[in-house]
Design a protein around this motif. Structure first.
Motif: not given
Length: 70
Positions: A16-19, A28-30, A33-37, A45-47
């Motif tokens: 996360q810090p490097s991202l 990063m915000q999106s 959100v995707a990670k939390s789901q 999200w990656l697609i």
């Protein structure tokens, strides 16, 4: 795609810090959100963000280095 998403979830606290340095605040915000789901949302999200694959793969390789092969 699934490998990258799995690595993001598994090593999030290390990555996360490097991202945050290479992605814009909206990207990063999106991503957060995707990670939390969960894994499927993160894969989706990656697609939908193919232009960010290189940056994310670069961060994974640098941070995790010897532990992974993408």
């Amino acid at each position: 795609m699934q490998t990258v998403a799995s690595l993001l979830l598994q090593y999030w606290s290390s990555l996360q810090p490097s991202l945050e340095k290479v992605l814009s605040s909206s990207e990063m915000q999106s991503l957060l959100v995707a990670k939390s789901q969960g894994l499927n949302s993160l894969i989706q999200w990656l697609i939908t963000h193919p232009s960010l694959w290189n940056e994310i793969a670069y961060v994974i390789k640098i941070i995790l280095g010897q532990y992974v092969a993408l």
